[in-house]
Scaffold this motif. Structure first.
Motif, PDB file in Angstrom:
ATOM      1  N   VAL A 144       0.867  -1.171   0.000  1.00 30.51           N
ATOM      2  CA  VAL A 144       0.000   0.000   0.000  1.00 30.51           C
ATOM      3  C   VAL A 144       0.905   1.223   0.000  1.00 30.51           C
ATOM      4  O   VAL A 144       1.821   1.329   0.822  1.00 30.51           O
ATOM      5  N   PRO A 151      -4.146   6.077   1.818  1.00 30.97           N
ATOM      6  CA  PRO A 151      -3.791   5.171   0.718  1.00 30.97           C
ATOM      7  C   PRO A 151      -4.060   5.812  -0.653  1.00 30.97           C
ATOM      8  O   PRO A 151      -5.145   6.326  -0.894  1.00 30.97           O
ATOM      9  N   HIS A 154      -1.932   0.743  -4.669  1.00 27.17           N
ATOM     10  CA  HIS A 154      -1.877  -0.647  -4.202  1.00 27.17           C
ATOM     11  C   HIS A 154      -1.014  -1.465  -5.150  1.00 27.17           C
ATOM     12  O   HIS A 154      -1.045  -1.269  -6.365  1.00 27.17           O
TER      13      HIS A 154
END
Length: 181
Positions: A144, A151, A154
């Motif tokens: 992440v 965030p 990914h």
């Protein structure tokens, strides 16, 4: 006769449970020693998933450092070489340099899992969880990327170590690290 059969069955079941594979312990050598290949995707905030392929070669050096050379290729882009140098700080704790990171990486292991954290560029931070599977060759890598704790990307990759007895045509020589010979 029935008791003998029952005792034999219990012994066979008990023996089978002892023979099952124990979880592997993640060390740099166990996870990245020798040659490996990884395939995965990286997805940044509003972008499309970007497939990538990684060819790696890792080895413990005579001074105890673990050296991992990687060639990373994102679909449609030229390959990029990078180098990790991992140092054991204390049992299960590591410090590392990565040629395309800002500053040092830190990591720790717990059983078959390696957790890494490092600054990628500017305020972007990568946190990776690498799980060494029970076959001792496969790693599930989930990452992440955060910006100020939020965030924004990914990563998911499956890494497979090759049989050490096999030789590869994928050998490469990464560019030296800045400031090294």
């Amino acid at each position: 006769m029935a008791i003998r059969t029952f005792v034999l069955a219990v012994l066979l079941i008990a023996g089978a449970s002892f023979a099952t594979e124990q979880p592997k312990t993640f060390t740099p050598q166990a996870g990245f020693g020798g040659e490996s290949e990884g395939n995965g995707t990286l997805k940044l905030f509003l972008g499309k998933p970007q497939p990538f392929h990684v060819v790696s070669h890792g080895a413990e050096q005579s001074d105890g450092l673990f050296h991992l050379e990687q060639r990373v290729t994102f679909e449609g882009k030229p390959p990029q070489d990078r180098v990790w140098i991992l140092t054991t700080v204390s049992p299960d704790h590591y410090s590392a340099t990565l040629s395309d990171a800002s500053g040092r990486a830190t990591g720790f292991t717990s059983g078959s899992r390696l957790s890494l954290r490092y600054r990628v560029k500017g305020p972007l931070v990568m946190h990776q969880e690498l799980q060494l599977m029970s076959d001792g060759k496969t790693i599930d890598n989930v990452g992440v990327i955060t910006l100020l704790g939020i965030p924004v990307g990914h990563l998911h990759e499956t890494i497979v170590r090759k049989d050490p007895s096999l030789t590869s045509n994928n050998s490469f020589k990464p560019k030296p690290l800045r400031g090294s010979a």
